[in-house]
Design a protein around this motif. Structure first.
Motif, short mmCIF file in Angstrom:
data_model
loop_
_atom_site.label_atom_id
_atom_site.label_comp_id
_atom_site.label_asym_id
_atom_site.label_seq_id
_atom_site.Cartn_x
_atom_site.Cartn_y
_atom_site.Cartn_z
N GLN A 31 64.71 4.17 25.46
CA GLN A 31 65.66 4.63 26.27
C GLN A 31 64.85 4.43 27.88
N PRO A 32 65.94 4.92 29.12
CA PRO A 32 65.43 4.56 29.98
C PRO A 32 64.20 4.99 30.86
N SER A 87 69.40 3.40 26.16
CA SER A 87 70.16 4.20 26.52
C SER A 87 69.47 5.26 26.43
N SER A 88 69.86 6.75 26.46
CA SER A 88 68.99 7.48 25.75
C SER A 88 69.79 8.05 24.92
#
Length: 122
Positions: free
Chosen positions: A13-14, A121-122
């Motif tokens: 995740q970011p 990416s979320s």
């Protein structure tokens, strides 16, 4: 077999972190400058960070400064890329390159790895 093998890529995740490894097989990294490069889909190859063979000097591109850290363990024949505060624009295939010599960054690669995928990416 003489080769470089990358590992450690993943979906993250970011804001997350990853540590990539570049392991040398069949030779030692003692006399090699090692660089990390990346290539995103549809884009050209981009240098990320490098580490010298002689004194451990490092170089980072502006995109990597303050977030990424490159280190080397000669005994383990491995170079690491610690990546923190990852952003979606860091998504790419990351691979390492080694060139025998005293420079910080490889300019003419002796060895290339096949890469490890990093997706932010979320």
């Amino acid at each position: 077999q003489v080769q470089l093998v990358e590992s450690g890529g993943a979906l993250v995740q970011p804001g997350g972190s990853l540590r990539l490894s570049c392991a040398a097989s069949g030779f030692t990294l003692d006399y090699y400058a090692v660089g990390w490069f990346r290539q995103a889909p549809g884009k050209g190859r981009e240098e990320v960070a490098c580490i010298s063979s002689s004194d451990g000097s490092t170089y980072y591109t502006e995109a990597a400064k303050g977030r990424f850290s490159v280190s080397k363990d000669d005994a383990q024949r491995t170079v690491y890329l610690q990546m923190n505060s990852l952003k979606p624009e860091d998504t790419a295939l990351y691979y390492c390159v080694a060139e025998r010599g005293l420079g910080i960054c490889p300019s003419e690669a002796d060895y290339w790895g096949e890469g490890t995928q990093v997706t932010v990416s979320s």
